[in-house]
Write a protein that holds these residues in place. Sequence first.
Motif, PDB file in Angstrom:
ATOM      1  N   ALA A 203       0.838  -1.208   0.000  1.00 51.07           N
ATOM      2  CA  ALA A 203       0.000   0.000   0.000  1.00 51.07           C
ATOM      3  C   ALA A 203       0.870   1.255   0.000  1.00 51.07           C
ATOM      4  CB  ALA A 203      -0.930  -0.010   1.217  1.00 51.07           C
ATOM      5  N   GLY A 204       1.951   1.223   0.793  1.00 58.41           N
ATOM      6  CA  GLY A 204       2.870   2.360   0.825  1.00 58.41           C
ATOM      7  C   GLY A 204       3.543   2.588  -0.511  1.00 58.41           C
ATOM      8  N   LEU A 205       3.917   1.500  -1.190  1.00 52.25           N
ATOM      9  CA  LEU A 205       4.543   1.613  -2.507  1.00 52.25           C
ATOM     10  C   LEU A 205       3.569   2.227  -3.514  1.00 52.25           C
ATOM     11  CD1 LEU A 205       6.880   0.973  -4.480  1.00 52.25           C
ATOM     12  CD2 LEU A 205       5.827  -1.279  -4.820  1.00 52.25           C
ATOM     13  N   ILE A 206       2.325   1.765  -3.507  1.00 52.73           N
ATOM     14  CA  ILE A 206       1.304   2.269  -4.449  1.00 52.73           C
ATOM     15  C   ILE A 206       1.067   3.762  -4.230  1.00 52.73           C
ATOM     16  CG2 ILE A 206      -1.138   2.133  -5.057  1.00 52.73           C
ATOM     17  CD1 ILE A 206      -0.927  -0.910  -4.461  1.00 52.73           C
ATOM     18  N   ILE A 207       0.964   4.171  -2.961  1.00 51.37           N
ATOM     19  CA  ILE A 207       0.769   5.596  -2.655  1.00 51.37           C
ATOM     20  C   ILE A 207       1.962   6.410  -3.132  1.00 51.37           C
ATOM     21  CG2 ILE A 207       0.582   7.278  -0.774  1.00 51.37           C
ATOM     22  CD1 ILE A 207      -0.983   5.119   0.784  1.00 51.37           C
ATOM     23  N   SER A 212       2.226  10.378  -4.042  1.00 48.32           N
ATOM     24  CA  SER A 212       3.231  11.250  -3.424  1.00 48.32           C
ATOM     25  C   SER A 212       4.251  11.819  -4.412  1.00 48.32           C
ATOM     26  CB  SER A 212       3.971  10.490  -2.321  1.00 48.32           C
ATOM     27  OG  SER A 212       3.078   9.998  -1.355  1.00 48.32           O
ATOM     28  N   TYR A 213       4.776  10.982  -5.297  1.00 44.85           N
ATOM     29  CA  TYR A 213       5.891  11.410  -6.147  1.00 44.85           C
ATOM     30  C   TYR A 213       5.616  11.205  -7.634  1.00 44.85           C
ATOM     31  CZ  TYR A 213       7.940  11.027  -1.521  1.00 44.85           C
ATOM     32  OH  TYR A 213       8.176  11.148  -0.173  1.00 44.85           O
ATOM     33  N   ARG A 214       4.359  11.349  -8.014  1.00 47.12           N
ATOM     34  CA  ARG A 214       4.014  11.158  -9.426  1.00 47.12           C
ATOM     35  C   ARG A 214       4.386  12.368 -10.282  1.00 47.12           C
ATOM     36  NH1 ARG A 214      -0.690  13.827 -10.679  1.00 47.12           N
ATOM     37  NH2 ARG A 214      -1.877  14.640  -8.909  1.00 47.12           N
ATOM     38  N   LYS A 215       4.530  13.544  -9.661  1.00 48.44           N
ATOM     39  CA  LYS A 215       4.847  14.753 -10.425  1.00 48.44           C
ATOM     40  C   LYS A 215       6.318  14.747 -10.850  1.00 48.44           C
ATOM     41  CE  LYS A 215       1.348  17.715  -8.266  1.00 48.44           C
ATOM     42  NZ  LYS A 215       1.113  18.948  -7.491  1.00 48.44           N
ATOM     43  N   PRO A 216       6.615  15.332 -12.010  1.00 47.99           N
ATOM     44  CA  PRO A 216       8.010  15.375 -12.476  1.00 47.99           C
ATOM     45  C   PRO A 216       8.878  16.269 -11.603  1.00 47.99           C
ATOM     46  CG  PRO A 216       6.584  16.673 -13.919  1.00 47.99           C
ATOM     47  CD  PRO A 216       5.682  15.941 -12.984  1.00 47.99           C
ATOM     48  N   LYS A 217      10.147  15.941 -11.503  1.00 50.34           N
ATOM     49  CA  LYS A 217      11.094  16.750 -10.743  1.00 50.34           C
ATOM     50  C   LYS A 217      12.362  16.902 -11.576  1.00 50.34           C
ATOM     51  CE  LYS A 217      13.216  17.285  -6.211  1.00 50.34           C
ATOM     52  NZ  LYS A 217      13.393  16.727  -4.840  1.00 50.34           N
ATOM     53  N   GLY A 385      11.342  -0.062  11.018  1.00 54.96           N
ATOM     54  CA  GLY A 385      12.558   0.713  11.228  1.00 54.96           C
ATOM     55  C   GLY A 385      13.637   0.401  10.225  1.00 54.96           C
ATOM     56  N   ASP A 386      13.559  -0.798   9.592  1.00 50.41           N
ATOM     57  CA  ASP A 386      14.525  -1.099   8.543  1.00 50.41           C
ATOM     58  C   ASP A 386      14.381  -0.055   7.438  1.00 50.41           C
ATOM     59  OD1 ASP A 386      16.546  -2.400   7.333  1.00 50.41           O
ATOM     60  OD2 ASP A 386      15.498  -4.265   6.956  1.00 50.41           O
ATOM     61  N   ALA A 387      13.109   0.244   7.109  1.00 51.14           N
ATOM     62  CA  ALA A 387      12.835   1.411   6.265  1.00 51.14           C
ATOM     63  C   ALA A 387      12.701   2.602   7.202  1.00 51.14           C
ATOM     64  CB  ALA A 387      11.532   1.211   5.499  1.00 51.14           C
ATOM     65  N   GLY A 388      13.363   3.684   6.882  1.00 50.69           N
ATOM     66  CA  GLY A 388      13.224   4.876   7.701  1.00 50.69           C
ATOM     67  C   GLY A 388      14.307   5.072   8.722  1.00 50.69           C
ATOM     68  N   THR A 418      10.762   6.979   3.070  1.00 50.86           N
ATOM     69  CA  THR A 418      10.556   5.548   3.332  1.00 50.86           C
ATOM     70  C   THR A 418       9.906   5.326   4.690  1.00 50.86           C
ATOM     71  OG1 THR A 418      12.854   5.337   4.127  1.00 50.86           O
ATOM     72  CG2 THR A 418      12.421   4.784   1.833  1.00 50.86           C
ATOM     73  N   PHE A 419      10.231   6.161   5.669  1.00 50.11           N
ATOM     74  CA  PHE A 419       9.589   6.041   6.978  1.00 50.11           C
ATOM     75  C   PHE A 419       8.078   6.265   6.855  1.00 50.11           C
ATOM     76  CE2 PHE A 419       7.891   7.579  10.945  1.00 50.11           C
ATOM     77  CZ  PHE A 419       8.519   6.804  11.915  1.00 50.11           C
ATOM     78  N   LEU A 420       7.700   7.331   6.162  1.00 47.86           N
ATOM     79  CA  LEU A 420       6.278   7.666   6.044  1.00 47.86           C
ATOM     80  C   LEU A 420       5.501   6.626   5.244  1.00 47.86           C
ATOM     81  CD1 LEU A 420       6.537  11.518   5.382  1.00 47.86           C
ATOM     82  CD2 LEU A 420       5.899  10.388   7.518  1.00 47.86           C
ATOM     83  N   HIS A 421       6.098   6.116   4.179  1.00 44.83           N
ATOM     84  CA  HIS A 421       5.358   5.225   3.281  1.00 44.83           C
ATOM     85  C   HIS A 421       5.397   3.758   3.702  1.00 44.83           C
ATOM     86  CE1 HIS A 421       5.706   8.791   0.684  1.00 44.83           C
ATOM     87  NE2 HIS A 421       4.602   8.329   0.116  1.00 44.83           N
ATOM     88  N   TYR A 422       6.347   3.376   4.559  1.00 42.94           N
ATOM     89  CA  TYR A 422       6.455   1.957   4.927  1.00 42.94           C
ATOM     90  C   TYR A 422       6.276   1.691   6.419  1.00 42.94           C
ATOM     91  CZ  TYR A 422       8.039   1.509   0.150  1.00 42.94           C
ATOM     92  OH  TYR A 422       8.111   1.561  -1.221  1.00 42.94           O
ATOM     93  N   ASN A 423       6.907   2.484   7.273  1.00 41.06           N
ATOM     94  CA  ASN A 423       6.776   2.199   8.702  1.00 41.06           C
ATOM     95  C   ASN A 423       5.365   2.437   9.219  1.00 41.06           C
ATOM     96  OD1 ASN A 423       9.389   1.349   9.007  1.00 41.06           O
ATOM     97  ND2 ASN A 423      10.176   3.326   9.659  1.00 41.06           N
ATOM     98  N   LEU A 424       4.733   3.517   8.795  1.00 38.33           N
ATOM     99  CA  LEU A 424       3.370   3.798   9.262  1.00 38.33           C
ATOM    100  C   LEU A 424       2.381   2.724   8.801  1.00 38.33           C
ATOM    101  CD1 LEU A 424       3.210   7.700   8.921  1.00 38.33           C
ATOM    102  CD2 LEU A 424       3.890   6.301  10.884  1.00 38.33           C
TER     103      LEU A 424
END
Length: 437
Positions: A203-207, A212-217, A385-388, A418-424
Amino acid sequence: MNAVVISVIVMLLLSLLRIHVVVALAVGSLVGGLLGGLSLNETVQVFTDGLGDSASVALSYSLLGAFAFVIGKTGLPDLLIQSVIKLSSKKDEAQSKKKLKALVIILVLIMACFSQNVIPVHIAFIPILIPPLLKLFNELQIDRRLIANVLTFGLIAPYVLLPVGFGQIYQGIIVENMALSGLTVNPSDVPMAMMIPVIGLAAGLIISVFVSYRKPKIYQNVQEFLQAEAKINKQDIVFAILSVLIALAIQLYLDSMIFGALAGIATLYLSRTVKGKQGDEWLTQGMKMMAFIGFVMLSAYGFANVMRATGDVEALVDHAAVYIGNQQWLGALIMLLVGLLVTLGIGSSFSTVPIIATIFVPLCVELGFSPMATIALIGTAGALGDAGSPVSDSTLGPTAGLNADGQHNHIWDTVVPTFLHYNLPLIVFGWIAAMIL
């Protein structure tokens, strides 16, 4: 207040304030050691003793960085980029870029997942394959925080779910330590118990990808790392591919990243793909590229050694048990948070499980959790915690590849995303697994 809690908070706050993570680890170690009852001299000595445990890891990453940089000079990355671009239609440029972006993300995800189970090299592939792709990422304006999340998912989810490669090791640690604590479980139950927590990771990966990061940078092409060779020499390409295969084979056969990288470098020298002074300069630049991760790993081992010496890791788990009482929902939540805190400081889910299993197993039995729920709690608490974590190789690896040109911050572009998208999500889905299994 528990010394481990304070030292981890100090380390994280300093890191978030953009104090170099090596300095943050050293300061956190001093604070934790002194609060944990060690003298200043004892704290320094324990921290120093811990550095030796990671010397081989630091040297491994340094040599891999050198090997990766030289591979980048052979023309192989340019050929790879050209081949990927040709897979996308050029009739509709906008549509073509979308397809190519999707293809690149999928390929990076596959490489990361395979590195845990199919070809278990963990993060060793990142410094070899990611820096040469930065130019393509720039062209497609891909947000590197997205790639960091994709890499971290691929470095964690497979070993948590699949009992193959590193997954076999991690799940074996769970089963073994649960048995030592008085609860025998079937190894085949671990993947089933970890399925719900892994859904949280997905779910975190899909978000991350679609929200979260679909816009170009926009990033700048830095010539020192990304300049294309004027001419691609077919012979150099052949020996570059051969060197990668030899490096991988030696690494798997000897279980040594050091000698795997050395074998790859030697192949390039013996084939005259790399020559004399030029090769020496390239190797030096490659080692500089990976120096960051080496120093962080050294400091992380010293930090973890101090935390263990205080004895407050076990005390943290004991104190958590006091507040739980007979409330299952609260017990599950506190156990997951303890796992998160311990892994954030130590930086290794594999090292966290033996620490927490000793207390978690009897506590889960007392609270009436099923064996499957107990597996889910221990497995998720270890992975949290491994992520983040600023000191986890699951975050250091992606940063080492994505920051090859100095445009990707370790804390704000890898650790925080990674903390926000995986640990939570892991906390939420790990808690759900404990409640329903």
